[in-house]
Design an enzyme around this catalytic site. Structure first.
Site, PDB file in Angstrom:
ATOM      1  N   ASP A  88     -26.491 -34.465   2.809  1.00  0.00           N
ATOM      2  CA  ASP A  88     -25.394 -33.915   2.906  1.00  0.00           C
ATOM      3  C   ASP A  88     -24.415 -34.570   3.868  1.00  0.00           C
ATOM      4  O   ASP A  88     -23.309 -34.018   4.315  1.00  0.00           O
ATOM      5  CB  ASP A  88     -25.563 -32.119   3.287  1.00  0.00           C
ATOM      6  CG  ASP A  88     -26.498 -32.260   4.638  1.00  0.00           C
ATOM      7  OD1 ASP A  88     -26.832 -33.245   5.084  1.00  0.00           O
ATOM      8  OD2 ASP A  88     -26.645 -31.103   5.173  1.00  0.00           O
ATOM      9  N   LYS A 132     -31.438 -30.328  18.254  1.00  0.00           N
ATOM     10  CA  LYS A 132     -30.844 -28.871  18.367  1.00  0.00           C
ATOM     11  C   LYS A 132     -30.809 -28.062  19.609  1.00  0.00           C
ATOM     12  O   LYS A 132     -31.451 -27.108  19.771  1.00  0.00           O
ATOM     13  CB  LYS A 132     -30.895 -27.709  17.032  1.00  0.00           C
ATOM     14  CG  LYS A 132     -30.434 -28.254  15.919  1.00  0.00           C
ATOM     15  CD  LYS A 132     -30.486 -27.363  14.857  1.00  0.00           C
ATOM     16  CE  LYS A 132     -30.148 -27.921  13.443  1.00  0.00           C
ATOM     17  NZ  LYS A 132     -30.915 -28.904  12.813  1.00  0.00           N
ATOM     18  N   ASP A 192     -21.217 -34.064   8.218  1.00  0.00           N
ATOM     19  CA  ASP A 192     -22.502 -33.392   7.421  1.00  0.00           C
ATOM     20  C   ASP A 192     -21.783 -32.052   7.176  1.00  0.00           C
ATOM     21  O   ASP A 192     -21.380 -31.223   7.842  1.00  0.00           O
ATOM     22  CB  ASP A 192     -23.357 -33.182   8.757  1.00  0.00           C
ATOM     23  CG  ASP A 192     -24.532 -32.002   7.987  1.00  0.00           C
ATOM     24  OD1 ASP A 192     -24.332 -31.466   7.077  1.00  0.00           O
ATOM     25  OD2 ASP A 192     -25.589 -31.896   9.209  1.00  0.00           O
TER      26      ASP A 192
HETATM   27  N1  GDD Z   1     -36.831 -32.346  -0.083  1.00  0.00           N
HETATM   28  C1  GDD Z   1     -36.497 -31.736   0.884  1.00  0.00           C
HETATM   29  N2  GDD Z   1     -37.563 -30.767   1.600  1.00  0.00           N
HETATM   30  N3  GDD Z   1     -35.346 -31.570   1.467  1.00  0.00           N
HETATM   31  C2  GDD Z   1     -35.154 -30.833   2.618  1.00  0.00           C
HETATM   32  C3  GDD Z   1     -35.990 -29.934   3.218  1.00  0.00           C
HETATM   33  C4  GDD Z   1     -37.005 -29.996   2.480  1.00  0.00           C
HETATM   34  O1  GDD Z   1     -38.053 -29.163   3.083  1.00  0.00           O
HETATM   35  N4  GDD Z   1     -35.363 -29.418   4.331  1.00  0.00           N
HETATM   36  C5  GDD Z   1     -34.304 -29.794   4.499  1.00  0.00           C
HETATM   37  N5  GDD Z   1     -33.834 -30.560   3.251  1.00  0.00           N
HETATM   38  C6  GDD Z   1     -32.718 -31.664   3.137  1.00  0.00           C
HETATM   39  C7  GDD Z   1     -31.536 -30.805   3.047  1.00  0.00           C
HETATM   40  O2  GDD Z   1     -30.989 -30.624   1.795  1.00  0.00           O
HETATM   41  C8  GDD Z   1     -30.470 -32.031   4.063  1.00  0.00           C
HETATM   42  O3  GDD Z   1     -29.941 -32.882   2.782  1.00  0.00           O
HETATM   43  C9  GDD Z   1     -31.416 -32.648   4.818  1.00  0.00           C
HETATM   44  O4  GDD Z   1     -32.791 -32.380   4.276  1.00  0.00           O
HETATM   45  C10 GDD Z   1     -31.156 -32.059   6.292  1.00  0.00           C
HETATM   46  O5  GDD Z   1     -31.274 -30.961   6.462  1.00  0.00           O
HETATM   47  P1  GDD Z   1     -30.169 -30.071   7.103  1.00  0.00           P
HETATM   48  O6  GDD Z   1     -30.595 -28.494   6.844  1.00  0.00           O
HETATM   49  O7  GDD Z   1     -28.864 -30.241   6.375  1.00  0.00           O
HETATM   50  O8  GDD Z   1     -30.130 -30.345   8.531  1.00  0.00           O
HETATM   51  P2  GDD Z   1     -29.328 -30.134   9.665  1.00  0.00           P
HETATM   52  O9  GDD Z   1     -27.959 -30.447   9.231  1.00  0.00           O
HETATM   53  O10 GDD Z   1     -29.404 -28.773  10.408  1.00  0.00           O
HETATM   54  O11 GDD Z   1     -29.742 -31.379  10.706  1.00  0.00           O
HETATM   55  C11 GDD Z   1     -30.189 -32.596  10.333  1.00  0.00           C
HETATM   56  O12 GDD Z   1     -29.053 -33.500  10.236  1.00  0.00           O
HETATM   57  C12 GDD Z   1     -28.120 -33.724  11.176  1.00  0.00           C
HETATM   58  C13 GDD Z   1     -26.966 -34.716  10.977  1.00  0.00           C
HETATM   59  O13 GDD Z   1     -26.435 -34.422   9.547  1.00  0.00           O
HETATM   60  C14 GDD Z   1     -30.929 -33.195  11.565  1.00  0.00           C
HETATM   61  O14 GDD Z   1     -31.521 -34.419  10.765  1.00  0.00           O
HETATM   62  C15 GDD Z   1     -30.270 -33.612  12.462  1.00  0.00           C
HETATM   63  O15 GDD Z   1     -31.075 -33.904  13.691  1.00  0.00           O
HETATM   64  C16 GDD Z   1     -29.183 -34.429  12.313  1.00  0.00           C
HETATM   65  O16 GDD Z   1     -28.291 -34.533  13.539  1.00  0.00           O
HETATM   66 MG    MG Z   2     -27.219 -30.894   7.210  1.00  0.00          MG
END
Ligand code: GDD
Ligand code: MG
Length: 297
Positions: free
Chosen positions: A108, A159, A218
């Protein structure tokens, strides 16, 4: 190089839009989010994108039945259950038989971060993993990273509370990983790369980072989903099949295919998803409109 692209999350922060589709199949300006992400990987030399799928995998398989997306070969790895970020990367890499240094990205994130800098740094630092950092104003919804002047990561805190963020630099969701990292990730239970794997690598002194300031979003929240559309459109973008009444006024907005805007409506800083309609005289501001929903941002 192969890239594992994480696209299996539930997209809860973008509900109700993600109740019927995975987040990365939502349209961003003129194509699904995944095409922006994979397209940028392809431009930077990635030849195969291993999609780590969980939630609604059929949507991707239906959209790209030839296993190609934005000029890049696709491999589909469908998890039996949500394995969280590290578990998902490891499952996908094992399924696709990735056995060399590879890239992993959050599906994303739309950004112009130069991956070549990440790969170059990784070749020189001898670390197990090298991650991209970007600066943000409110780091508390991200993984916050502190590193020394050589780029060696001293701390990775996912976080943290808003008043306890140790730096403005956050995990940009793009990594270069040595295959040895996979050995740290158990096969049979969910594991978070942010909460488990990266902190373990910090302890070993084997996590490095490359920090760059540039275009980075993001798109996983309503605010950011709106922001990325307007940023990529560079102002107003109206799809040729949209029907806009002559007296409607549209500023700084993205109007997608087959959307309709009736007489006298005013639309500012908003996104009309395909087949959505805006009634005569309506005043729409910072909103995402779909045929069934209206999300104020
Ligand atoms: N296959 C799979 N399985 N994908 C997953 C799963 C899972 O269990 N959980 C999450 N994802 C995918 C989501 O679809 C997304 O593309 C990506 O992993 C990150 O998950 P998010 O839910 O979007 O995380 P976030 O935005 O809260 O935080 C993450 O992204 C930030 C930067 O954009 C973390 O990596 C943070 O450390 C980072 O700063
Ligand atoms: Mg995200």
């Amino acid at each position: 190089m192969d890239a594992v692209v994480l696209v299996g999350g539930f997209g809860t922060r973008l509900r109700p839009l993600t109740l019927t589709r995975p987040k990365q199949m939502l349209p961003v300006v003129d194509r699904p989010m995944i095409e922006h992400v994979v397209g940028r990987l392809g431009e930077q030399g990635v030849t195969r994108a291993v999609l780590s799928l969980g939630y609604r995998p059929d949507a991707f398989e239906a959209a790209y039945p030839e296993h190609r997306c934005a000029g890049v070969e696709l491999f589909y790895a469908v998890e039996p259950e949500p394995l969280d970020t590290a578990g998902a990367i490891a499952f996908a890499a094992r399924m696709a038989e990735v056995d060399d240094t590879f890239i992993a990205v959050n599906g994303d994130v739309i950004s112009d971060f130069p991956l070549v800098d990440l790969v170059d740094a990784h070749r020189g630092n001898g670390a197990a993993a090298t991650i991209a950092l970007t600066p943000v104003e409110d780091p508390s919804r991200y993984g916050v990273v502190v590193c020394d002047s050589d780029g060696k990561v001293q701390a990775f805190v996912e976080k943290p509370p808003a008043d306890e963020t140790p730096s403005q630099w956050i995990n940009a969701g793009m990594y270069v990983l040595d295959p040895s990292v996979l050995d740290l990730i158990p096969e049979n239970r969910p594991t978070s790369i942010e909460r488990e794997t990266f902190p373990a690598l910090v302890q070993k002194g084997s996590l490095y980072a490359v920090a760059r300031d540039g275009f980075w979003i993001d798109a996983g929240t309503p605010e950011a989903f709106l922001e990325v559309q307007i940023a990529l459109a560079g102002g107003t973008h109206i799809h040729p099949t949209a029907e806009i009444a002559p007296s409607a006024r549209i500023t700084n907005s993205v109007i997608m295919d087959h959307a309709a805007v009736a007489e006298g409506a005013r639309i500012a800083d908003s996104v009309l998803l395909p087949y959505s309609t805006v009634q005569a005289g309506a005043d729409i501001n910072r909103a995402i409109i779909s045929p069934d929903h209206h999300i104020n941002v």
